[in-house]
Design a protein around this motif. Structure first.
Motif, PDB file in Angstrom:
ATOM      1  N   HIS A  13       0.816  -1.216   0.000  1.00  0.00           N
ATOM      2  CA  HIS A  13       0.000   0.000   0.000  1.00  0.00           C
ATOM      3  C   HIS A  13       0.852   1.269   0.000  1.00  0.00           C
ATOM      4  O   HIS A  13       0.306   2.374  -0.029  1.00  0.00           O
ATOM      5  CB  HIS A  13      -0.920   0.022   1.228  1.00  0.00           C
ATOM      6  CG  HIS A  13      -1.976  -1.044   1.212  1.00  0.00           C
ATOM      7  ND1 HIS A  13      -1.705  -2.348   1.541  1.00  0.00           N
ATOM      8  CD2 HIS A  13      -3.301  -0.985   0.919  1.00  0.00           C
ATOM      9  CE1 HIS A  13      -2.825  -3.060   1.455  1.00  0.00           C
ATOM     10  NE2 HIS A  13      -3.802  -2.266   1.068  1.00  0.00           N
ATOM     11  N   TYR A 141      -3.951  -6.185   8.351  1.00  0.00           N
ATOM     12  CA  TYR A 141      -4.312  -4.932   7.682  1.00  0.00           C
ATOM     13  C   TYR A 141      -5.832  -4.809   7.705  1.00  0.00           C
ATOM     14  O   TYR A 141      -6.538  -5.617   7.089  1.00  0.00           O
ATOM     15  CB  TYR A 141      -3.797  -4.904   6.245  1.00  0.00           C
ATOM     16  CG  TYR A 141      -3.933  -3.547   5.588  1.00  0.00           C
ATOM     17  CD1 TYR A 141      -2.856  -2.671   5.553  1.00  0.00           C
ATOM     18  CD2 TYR A 141      -5.132  -3.142   5.022  1.00  0.00           C
ATOM     19  CE1 TYR A 141      -2.974  -1.414   4.964  1.00  0.00           C
ATOM     20  CE2 TYR A 141      -5.261  -1.893   4.435  1.00  0.00           C
ATOM     21  CZ  TYR A 141      -4.179  -1.037   4.406  1.00  0.00           C
ATOM     22  OH  TYR A 141      -4.310   0.217   3.824  1.00  0.00           O
ATOM     23  N   ASN A 143      -8.928  -2.768   6.608  1.00  0.00           N
ATOM     24  CA  ASN A 143      -9.429  -1.783   5.656  1.00  0.00           C
ATOM     25  C   ASN A 143     -10.917  -1.570   5.953  1.00  0.00           C
ATOM     26  O   ASN A 143     -11.699  -2.514   5.881  1.00  0.00           O
ATOM     27  CB  ASN A 143      -9.234  -2.292   4.226  1.00  0.00           C
ATOM     28  CG  ASN A 143      -9.322  -1.203   3.187  1.00  0.00           C
ATOM     29  OD1 ASN A 143      -8.769  -0.119   3.361  1.00  0.00           O
ATOM     30  ND2 ASN A 143      -9.993  -1.487   2.088  1.00  0.00           N
ATOM     31  N   GLY A 177      -6.675   1.287   6.678  1.00  0.00           N
ATOM     32  CA  GLY A 177      -7.092   1.836   5.403  1.00  0.00           C
ATOM     33  C   GLY A 177      -8.534   2.283   5.427  1.00  0.00           C
ATOM     34  O   GLY A 177      -9.326   1.845   6.271  1.00  0.00           O
ATOM     35  N   LEU A 199      -4.952   4.970   4.703  1.00  0.00           N
ATOM     36  CA  LEU A 199      -4.611   4.888   3.284  1.00  0.00           C
ATOM     37  C   LEU A 199      -5.880   4.681   2.470  1.00  0.00           C
ATOM     38  O   LEU A 199      -6.669   3.773   2.745  1.00  0.00           O
ATOM     39  CB  LEU A 199      -3.624   3.742   3.068  1.00  0.00           C
ATOM     40  CG  LEU A 199      -2.322   3.868   3.877  1.00  0.00           C
ATOM     41  CD1 LEU A 199      -1.432   2.659   3.644  1.00  0.00           C
ATOM     42  CD2 LEU A 199      -1.586   5.156   3.515  1.00  0.00           C
ATOM     43  N   ASN A 201      -8.598   3.823  -0.284  1.00  0.00           N
ATOM     44  CA  ASN A 201      -8.963   2.765  -1.230  1.00  0.00           C
ATOM     45  C   ASN A 201     -10.230   3.199  -1.958  1.00  0.00           C
ATOM     46  O   ASN A 201     -11.186   3.651  -1.332  1.00  0.00           O
ATOM     47  CB  ASN A 201      -9.202   1.471  -0.440  1.00  0.00           C
ATOM     48  CG  ASN A 201      -9.630   0.263  -1.263  1.00  0.00           C
ATOM     49  OD1 ASN A 201      -9.907  -0.783  -0.697  1.00  0.00           O
ATOM     50  ND2 ASN A 201      -9.680   0.354  -2.570  1.00  0.00           N
ATOM     51  N   ARG A 221      -4.951   2.299  -3.123  1.00  0.00           N
ATOM     52  CA  ARG A 221      -5.439   0.943  -3.420  1.00  0.00           C
ATOM     53  C   ARG A 221      -6.699   1.055  -4.276  1.00  0.00           C
ATOM     54  O   ARG A 221      -7.557   1.895  -4.024  1.00  0.00           O
ATOM     55  CB  ARG A 221      -5.724   0.227  -2.102  1.00  0.00           C
ATOM     56  CG  ARG A 221      -6.485  -1.082  -2.158  1.00  0.00           C
ATOM     57  CD  ARG A 221      -6.391  -1.731  -0.792  1.00  0.00           C
ATOM     58  NE  ARG A 221      -7.426  -2.717  -0.534  1.00  0.00           N
ATOM     59  CZ  ARG A 221      -7.462  -3.520   0.520  1.00  0.00           C
ATOM     60  NH1 ARG A 221      -6.496  -3.437   1.443  1.00  0.00           N
ATOM     61  NH2 ARG A 221      -8.436  -4.384   0.708  1.00  0.00           N
TER      62      ARG A 221
END
Length: 266
Positions: A13, A141, A143, A177, A199, A201, A221
């Motif tokens: 990522h 991770y 998300n 994320g 992060l 996406n 992403r």
């Protein structure tokens, strides 16, 4: 560090270009996607559900999903992330227990969504998942998908600020994320990406800017979601209809991949 490790998935990522994830739904599709150059595999919950005979929308039995995840992990050498919808339970501890089972099956990342529920409910689930992953000594991770855009949960002019508010809460709960389903405006992407430590996406969606430009707007992403199985479903229906009612056999063979080529992937 192996190519399928949690640390590797985190690093993917942070590349100069966003991680591209063509979502899989079973071991065969995952193996094909990996063989075509995908750096990681993420499941589409809709595709998994349909392939097992369930409706999408938190209907999939966890034990069947765990078995599917294990079968995918067996045939790939890249990181595997599982889309678990809302976690298949309202109780955070039960959700965390399910995630631990997925970790044991080979999953190193998850996608979990708020839908139309209270975002604080998702925060409690994320907190429980993060605590469980720490106990399991796996830097999972996490998300978090928000449906502010996809479900039009607030008026258009309030969407960016609502996503920012949720992102802050999800980050404090332990997310890595932020997946904003339905987000396609470049300026709004940049605002959201710059306002959060999570992060960003996004998914393939009508109106999405060219993939090559998305890094400029802070996207880390890009997911395909359920578009692959939806497209294959439509194609299969056309072929079957032709065979059953129009005496068509040529289309069944015209674009078929060679048997030996498919078999050689396994």
């Amino acid at each position: 560090m192996t190519s399928s490790s949690p640390s590797r998935f985190h690093q993917l990522h942070l590349q100069s270009e966003p991680l591209r994830l063509p979502n899989a739904w079973d071991a065969g599709s995952a193996r094909q996607i990996e063989s075509l150059g995908a750096q990681a595999i993420a499941t589409t919950s809709a595709g998994v559900a349909w392939s097992l005979g369930y409706r999408d929308g938190n209907q999939l039995p966890v034990e069947e999903y765990v078995a599917r995840a294990r079968s995918i992990a067996r045939v790939i050498n890249v990181p595997l992330s599982a889309d678990i919808e809302g976690g298949y339970h309202d109780n955070p501890r039960a959700v965390a227990d399910s995630v631990v089972r997925l970790i044991d099956a080979g999953v190193v990342g998850i996608n979990i969504e708020d839908g139309s529920a209270d975002p604080q409910q998702l925060c409690r689930k994320v907190e429980a998942i993060r605590a469980a992953s720490i106990r399991a000594d796996v830097p999972l991770y996490i998300n978090v998908r928000t449906d502010v855009y996809a479900r039009n949960l607030v008026p258009q002019q309030e969407k960016v600020s609502e996503v920012m508010t949720r992102a802050q809460a999800y980050a404090q709960a332990g997310a890595d994320g932020l997946f904003v389903l339905g987000l396609v405006d470049a300026g709004e992407m940049l605002s959201i990406a710059q306002s959060s430590n999570l992060l960003l996406n996004v998914s393939v969606w009508p109106g999405l800017p060219p993939l090559a430009t998305l890094a400029t707007y802070g996207v880390r992403r890009i997911s395909v979601g359920s578009w692959l199985p939806q497209t294959l479903w439509a194609s299969n229906e056309q072929l079957v209809r032709g065979f059953l009612s129009q005496d068509e056999t040529a289309p069944l063979m015209a674009a078929a991949a060679p048997y030996a080529e498919i078999n050689a992937r396994f």
